[in-house]
Design a protein around this motif. Structure first.
Motif, PDB file in Angstrom:
ATOM      1  N   GLY A  97      -3.296  12.461  -8.591  1.00  0.00           N
ATOM      2  CA  GLY A  97      -3.509  11.037  -8.305  1.00  0.00           C
ATOM      3  C   GLY A  97      -3.963  10.357  -9.583  1.00  0.00           C
ATOM      4  N   SER A  98      -3.780   9.021  -9.668  1.00  0.00           N
ATOM      5  CA  SER A  98      -4.256   8.373 -10.894  1.00  0.00           C
ATOM      6  C   SER A  98      -5.771   8.318 -10.921  1.00  0.00           C
ATOM      7  CB  SER A  98      -3.608   7.008 -11.113  1.00  0.00           C
ATOM      8  OG  SER A  98      -3.520   6.281  -9.947  1.00  0.00           O
ATOM      9  N   ASP A  99      -6.419   8.466  -9.779  1.00  0.00           N
ATOM     10  CA  ASP A  99      -7.889   8.581  -9.779  1.00  0.00           C
ATOM     11  C   ASP A  99      -8.355   9.673 -10.747  1.00  0.00           C
ATOM     12  OD1 ASP A  99      -8.045   6.633  -7.841  1.00  0.00           O
ATOM     13  OD2 ASP A  99      -8.456   8.002  -6.187  1.00  0.00           O
ATOM     14  N   PHE A 123     -10.210  -2.670  -8.771  1.00  0.00           N
ATOM     15  CA  PHE A 123     -10.193  -1.362  -8.118  1.00  0.00           C
ATOM     16  C   PHE A 123     -11.579  -0.708  -8.215  1.00  0.00           C
ATOM     17  CE2 PHE A 123      -8.401   3.174  -8.377  1.00  0.00           C
ATOM     18  CZ  PHE A 123      -8.300   3.280  -6.994  1.00  0.00           C
ATOM     19  N   TYR A 126     -12.958   2.235 -10.749  1.00  0.00           N
ATOM     20  CA  TYR A 126     -13.357   2.079 -12.158  1.00  0.00           C
ATOM     21  C   TYR A 126     -14.879   2.160 -12.285  1.00  0.00           C
ATOM     22  CZ  TYR A 126      -8.643  -0.016 -12.421  1.00  0.00           C
ATOM     23  OH  TYR A 126      -7.304  -0.278 -12.312  1.00  0.00           O
ATOM     24  N   ALA A 168      -5.923  -3.683 -13.731  1.00  0.00           N
ATOM     25  CA  ALA A 168      -4.964  -3.325 -12.682  1.00  0.00           C
ATOM     26  C   ALA A 168      -3.910  -4.430 -12.622  1.00  0.00           C
ATOM     27  CB  ALA A 168      -5.664  -3.174 -11.346  1.00  0.00           C
ATOM     28  N   ASN A 172      -5.784  -4.960  -7.606  1.00  0.00           N
ATOM     29  CA  ASN A 172      -6.255  -4.619  -6.275  1.00  0.00           C
ATOM     30  C   ASN A 172      -7.743  -4.990  -6.253  1.00  0.00           C
ATOM     31  OD1 ASN A 172      -7.088  -3.368  -3.913  1.00  0.00           O
ATOM     32  ND2 ASN A 172      -6.847  -1.275  -4.683  1.00  0.00           N
ATOM     33  N   ASP A 197      -3.194  -0.437 -15.437  1.00  0.00           N
ATOM     34  CA  ASP A 197      -3.039   0.380 -14.236  1.00  0.00           C
ATOM     35  C   ASP A 197      -1.943  -0.259 -13.378  1.00  0.00           C
ATOM     36  OD1 ASP A 197      -3.226   1.620 -11.778  1.00  0.00           O
ATOM     37  OD2 ASP A 197      -5.414   1.494 -11.658  1.00  0.00           O
ATOM     38  N   ALA A 199      -0.322   0.680 -10.673  1.00  0.00           N
ATOM     39  CA  ALA A 199      -0.160   1.407  -9.406  1.00  0.00           C
ATOM     40  C   ALA A 199       0.838   0.708  -8.472  1.00  0.00           C
ATOM     41  CB  ALA A 199      -1.511   1.548  -8.707  1.00  0.00           C
ATOM     42  N   TYR A 200       0.934  -0.620  -8.591  1.00  0.00           N
ATOM     43  CA  TYR A 200       1.804  -1.385  -7.679  1.00  0.00           C
ATOM     44  C   TYR A 200       3.100  -1.827  -8.338  1.00  0.00           C
ATOM     45  CZ  TYR A 200      -2.347  -1.105  -4.933  1.00  0.00           C
ATOM     46  OH  TYR A 200      -3.418  -0.600  -4.242  1.00  0.00           O
ATOM     47  N   THR A 223       1.269   5.620 -10.418  1.00  0.00           N
ATOM     48  CA  THR A 223       1.061   6.626  -9.389  1.00  0.00           C
ATOM     49  C   THR A 223       2.250   6.617  -8.431  1.00  0.00           C
ATOM     50  OG1 THR A 223      -0.357   7.263  -7.523  1.00  0.00           O
ATOM     51  CG2 THR A 223      -0.250   4.920  -8.032  1.00  0.00           C
ATOM     52  N   SER A 225       1.616   7.200  -5.350  1.00  0.00           N
ATOM     53  CA  SER A 225       0.952   7.000  -4.049  1.00  0.00           C
ATOM     54  C   SER A 225       1.457   5.787  -3.292  1.00  0.00           C
ATOM     55  CB  SER A 225      -0.556   6.857  -4.242  1.00  0.00           C
ATOM     56  OG  SER A 225      -1.108   8.068  -4.702  1.00  0.00           O
ATOM     57  N   LYS A 226       1.519   4.638  -3.953  1.00  0.00           N
ATOM     58  CA  LYS A 226       1.817   3.412  -3.231  1.00  0.00           C
ATOM     59  C   LYS A 226       3.313   3.287  -2.953  1.00  0.00           C
ATOM     60  CE  LYS A 226      -2.476   3.091  -3.636  1.00  0.00           C
ATOM     61  NZ  LYS A 226      -3.357   2.458  -4.591  1.00  0.00           N
ATOM     62  N   ARG A 233      -0.433  13.309  -4.074  1.00  0.00           N
ATOM     63  CA  ARG A 233      -1.420  13.132  -5.148  1.00  0.00           C
ATOM     64  C   ARG A 233      -0.782  13.386  -6.521  1.00  0.00           C
ATOM     65  NH1 ARG A 233      -3.667  10.065  -4.318  1.00  0.00           N
ATOM     66  NH2 ARG A 233      -5.582  10.456  -5.444  1.00  0.00           N
TER      67      ARG A 233
HETATM   68  C1  LIG Z   1      -4.545   3.022  -5.141  1.00  0.00           C
HETATM   69  C2  LIG Z   1      -4.837   2.732  -6.545  1.00  0.00           C
HETATM   70  C3  LIG Z   1      -4.960   3.760  -7.481  1.00  0.00           C
HETATM   71  C4  LIG Z   1      -5.126   5.215  -7.093  1.00  0.00           C
HETATM   72  O1  LIG Z   1      -4.016   5.858  -6.818  1.00  0.00           O
HETATM   73  P1  LIG Z   1      -3.931   7.435  -6.634  1.00  0.00           P
HETATM   74  O2  LIG Z   1      -2.826   7.796  -7.523  1.00  0.00           O
HETATM   75  O3  LIG Z   1      -3.633   7.594  -5.185  1.00  0.00           O
HETATM   76  O4  LIG Z   1      -5.226   8.081  -7.029  1.00  0.00           O
HETATM   77  C5  LIG Z   1      -5.138   3.429  -8.815  1.00  0.00           C
HETATM   78  N1  LIG Z   1      -5.244   2.145  -9.198  1.00  0.00           N
HETATM   79  C6  LIG Z   1      -5.182   1.134  -8.328  1.00  0.00           C
HETATM   80  C7  LIG Z   1      -5.308  -0.259  -8.809  1.00  0.00           C
HETATM   81  C8  LIG Z   1      -4.984   1.396  -6.961  1.00  0.00           C
HETATM   82  O5  LIG Z   1      -4.972   0.382  -6.094  1.00  0.00           O
END
Ligand SMILES: *Cc1c(COP(=O)(O)O)cnc(C)c1O
Length: 365
Positions: A97-99, A123, A126, A168, A172, A197, A199-200, A223, A225-226, A233
């Motif tokens: 995951g990017s976490d 997010f 951070y 981000a 988010n 970041d 992610a979206y 990531t 994930s979304k 992960r």
């Molecule tokens: C959901 C999200 C992440 C985390 O994504 P994972 O890869 O599931 O850990 C990272 N950055 C932002 C801005 C998010 O909203």
């Protein structure tokens, strides 16, 4: 010889041994969602087509679960380079995951007093990861329209000289893309790293990836994930080799397990599936926004992500009525000063969105 029974009660011992800032934290809370329409966590509502699931099932049977995974996940990394158009000059680092990538960056930079800076609201990981790693966290408020407040950001950069800034893009929980000129002003001024970041990204289709070529202190993080693979992960970071090589040293070996490497690799070979799903989500986002804008006393904020931030008259009451009606969204009231009476709703399938709109309109009546 066994230890003699301790005379210190357990809770006293934890009070003396735990770091103050860890004792002060609340554990990350995930609400029970059994039987609910789940629109609280930015998950993609669609599952994989049967042929793809079958392909993954067949490959699972062949996996050597007794062996450690490839520590460098070479097959997957090479695939990402092509499918995600990562510049040839950039290195790639994978995270659970990017976490986990945020955590690796922070661990590597956490010299005593080092600062992690981010706009707010953004997010939550951070600031949480800054706390975990004993970095000093500085949050800088966004403008009223949730864009970067360049003047305040530049002043904070000057005052605190952050080792790293997280942006981000889209943000988010606000859903908007910061204006690119503001991002560039921060890239120009930053004395350390800037992590974009993304992610979206599949829902915004705007990226700073190409600027990796000319900006040595820029890193781009994404990531899966979304875009439909939250359960796997898998996140990745792209940027200059000297940075990623350093972060790789704090990576726990084998952080990407064999199943994730295999399944992600199969899905990426059919990236048109996830792209079609993202397109459906973007179309539903427009429909959902228009429907919400037609409701009295609801304010929506423009979104380039797979969720919509909205403000209502009474967010806690609306959130509870939605929950009672079987729909789970995120209540952001009290999460930040600028989010009073805000809710965040993830874009679901057309049926889920219809159900949300029906319950929501009676909840705010
Ligand atoms: C959901 C999200 C992440 C985390 O994504 P994972 O890869 O599931 O850990 C990272 N950055 C932002 C801005 C998010 O909203």
């Amino acid at each position: 010889m066994p230890n003699p029974p301790s005379t210190v009660p357990d809770n006293r011992l934890s009070e003396t041994l735990l770091r103050d800032e860890i004792r002060a934290l609340h554990a990350y809370h995930v609400p029970d969602s059994a039987g609910m329409i789940k629109l609280d966590a930015m998950e993609n509502p669609y599952s994989l087509p049967a042929e793809l699931s079958d392909e993954i099932a067949a490959a699972t049977r062949e996996l050597a679960l007794n062996r450690y995974p490839d520590p460098a996940a070479r097959v997957l990394t090479d695939q990402l380079r092509t499918s995600e158009a990562i510049p040839a000059s950039a290195e790639i680092l994978l995270g659970n995951g990017s976490d986990e990538l945020i955590q690796m960056i922070a661990m590597a930079l956490a010299r005593p007093g080092a600062v992690l800076l981010a706009p707010e609201p953004s997010f939550v990981m951070y600031s949480m990861i800054a706390t975990f790693t004993a970095m000093r966290y500085i949050g800088v408020p966004l403008t009223e329209t949730f864009d970067l407040d360049v003047e305040r950001m530049l002043a904070a950069i000057e005052a605190h000289r952050p080792a790293v800034i997280f942006l981000a893009y889209p943000n988010n929980p606000t859903g908007n893309l910061f204006s690119p000129e503001s991002v560039r002003a921060i890239l120009d001024a930053a004395p350390g790293l800037v992590v974009l970041d993304e992610a979206y990204h599949p829902f915004a289709q705007h990226t700073f990836m190409a600027e990796l070529e000319c900006r040595p202190n820029l890193l781009v993080m994404r990531t899966l994930s979304k875009m439909g693979l939250a359960g796997l992960r898998l996140g990745y970071l792209a940027g200059a080799a000297h940075w990623l090589g350093a972060f790789d040293k704090v990576r726990l070996p084998y952080n990407i397990n064999v199943f994730t490497q295999m399944a992600a690799s199969i899905v990426l070979r059919h990236s048109e599936v996830l792209e079609a799903q993202a397109e459906a989500i973007r179309a539903e986002r427009s429909r959902l926004t228009a429907a919400l804008n037609g409701m009295p006393s609801v304010k929506t904020y423009p979104s380039q992500a797979n969720f919509i931030l909205l403000r209502v008259a009474d967010a806690p009451a609306t959130h509870e009525k939605l929950r009672a009606g079987g729909v789970l969204v995120k209540n952001l009231h009290r999460a930040h000063a600028s989010l009073d009476h805000c809710l965040r709703v993830t874009v679901g399938t057309p049926q889920e969105n219809d159900r949300f709109l029906a319950v929501f309109s009676s909840a705010i009546a």
